[in-house]
Design an enzyme around this catalytic site. Structure first.
Site, PDB file in Angstrom:
ATOM      1  CE  LYS A 172      43.009  56.935  64.427  1.00 49.62           C
ATOM      2  NZ  LYS A 172      41.866  57.520  63.680  1.00 49.62           N
ATOM      3  CB  SER A 228      49.393  61.949  57.312  1.00 48.58           C
ATOM      4  OG  SER A 228      49.852  61.634  58.598  1.00 48.58           O
TER       5      SER A 228
HETATM    6  C1  LIG Z   1      49.430  58.594  59.732  1.00 51.16           C
HETATM    7  C2  LIG Z   1      48.054  59.122  59.975  1.00 51.16           C
HETATM    8  N1  LIG Z   1      47.807  60.408  59.706  1.00 51.16           N
HETATM    9  C3  LIG Z   1      46.573  60.938  59.865  1.00 51.16           C
HETATM   10  C4  LIG Z   1      45.514  60.165  60.311  1.00 51.16           C
HETATM   11  C5  LIG Z   1      44.139  60.787  60.373  1.00 51.16           C
HETATM   12  O1  LIG Z   1      43.533  60.823  61.569  1.00 51.16           O
HETATM   13  P1  LIG Z   1      41.947  60.769  61.732  1.00 51.16           P
HETATM   14  O2  LIG Z   1      41.570  59.322  61.729  1.00 51.16           O
HETATM   15  O3  LIG Z   1      41.703  61.421  63.037  1.00 51.16           O
HETATM   16  O4  LIG Z   1      41.318  61.483  60.591  1.00 51.16           O
HETATM   17  C6  LIG Z   1      45.734  58.821  60.625  1.00 51.16           C
HETATM   18  C7  LIG Z   1      44.666  57.958  61.103  1.00 51.16           C
HETATM   19  O5  LIG Z   1      44.827  56.776  61.339  1.00 51.16           O
HETATM   20  C8  LIG Z   1      47.038  58.280  60.454  1.00 51.16           C
HETATM   21  O6  LIG Z   1      47.302  56.990  60.714  1.00 51.16           O
END
Ligand SMILES: Cc1ncc(COP(=O)(O)O)c(C=O)c1O
Length: 305
Positions: free
Chosen positions: A39, A270
């Site tokens: 982010k 994630s």
């Molecule tokens: C830990 C984590 N993984 C993945 C994402 C996904 O990113 P995006 O908002 O670009 O879909 C986020 C978004 O805040 C996140 O905090």
């Protein structure tokens, strides 16, 4: 160079211990950025664009609802630009995220959870925090970032993540990314397909919150913080997704552990979800494909990793 130059240009690592079949998985080490996540790119783009369009002025307060990572990115970028930053965050996010935000000088306002539990933040929790953030922005005459609707979120990845991946892996076949706001998936996929329409782009969702795949969510609780809120995010462009792969909490935990133990990569859930989905996809295909995915944030941000 200054500290803002630490954002972007992350290495694309080959995860050569992970694939169990033909093909290769490459992962972009976004967790190495100064705010500790993917982010940071969005935060920088949002603030630059807001200054350019004169929606944000010197010294004006910046307000955002955040599950933590966008907050850390914004806290870092706002500190550099000299704008005070207020982060409104649902209580269920990990205490590590709160600590990081405060250390970076943010004012943090924690909101109650509507139906989530600690470590599991739902769409309703996010909606409640969003309403609070909007109110605060209005009261303080602040700039409200609105990451779920702000087009800078897509632009950040269209102009940086996508080109960097293609430069490092010109023979990429597949891109895999989990959906939070959808900025990473949409911006990167849009760029990659604009250069080679044959590149497949695969979205990832928690099995418990697979609204994009199934159209409904009964109980949106899962461990993948920052993603899978059980809502269709405004940045989602379904025409860019060649497929949607779901991952269970068990699969995500197992892959996140494997990344630590086999690759030495201490990353968050994630990231585990993305690599688990990339591996599933690879195993479902006969061809030896080159897959690129994202290591979104660091394991330091989680209480149970
Ligand atoms: C830990 C984590 N993984 C993945 C994402 C996904 O990113 P995006 O908002 O670009 O879909 C986020 C978004 O805040 C996140 O905090």
């Amino acid at each position: 160079m200054n500290s803002l130059d630490l954002i972007g240009n992350t290495p694309l690592l080959q995860l050569d211990k992970i694939p169990g079949s033909s093909g290769k998985i490459f992962a972009k080490a976004e967790y190495l950025q100064p705010g500790g996540s993917v982010k940071d790119r969005t935060a920088l783009q949002v603030i630059r664009d807001a200054y350019e369009s004169e929606k944000l002025r010197n010294g004006q307060v910046v307000v955002e609802m955040t599950s933590g990572n966008m907050g850390a990115g914004l806290a870092f970028v706002c500190a550099r630009f000299g704008n005070p930053f207020v982060a409104v965050m649902p209580q269920g996010n990990s205490p590590e995220r709160l600590r990081i935000l405060k250390a970076l000088g943010a004012e943090v306002i924690l909101t109650e959870q509507v139906d989530g539990t600690p470590g599991m933040v739902t769409g309703k929790d996010i909606q409640f925090a969003t309403d609070v953030a909007k109110e605060i922005a209005e009261k303080r005459n602040g700039f409200y970032v609105d990451q779920f609707n702000n087009p800078s979120g897509i632009k950040a990845h269209f102009t940086t993540t996508g080109p960097e991946i293609l430069k490092n892996l010109p023979d990429i076949d597949v891109f895999v990314a989990i959906i939070g706001s959808g900025g990473t998936f949409t911006g990167t996929s849009k760029f990659l397909k604009s250069k080679n329409s044959g590149i497949k782009c695969i979205a990832v969702e928690p099995a418990n919150a697979a609204i994009l795949k199934t159209g409904k969510v009964e109980d949106a609780k899962h461990i993948i913080q920052g993603t899978g809120y059980g809502i269709v995010p405004p940045h989602w462009k379904k025409e860019l997704a060649d497929d949607i792969i779901t991952v269970t909490d068990g699969e995500v935990r197992a892959m996140t552990k494997r990344l630590s133990l086999e690759e030495g990569l201490y990353v968050g859930y994630s990231s585990g979800a993305n690599v688990a989905a990339a591996l599933k996809y690879l195993q479902s295909q006969e061809a030896a494909l080159n897959i690129a995915t994202i290591l979104c944030d660091s394991g330091y941000k989680y209480s149970d990793l």
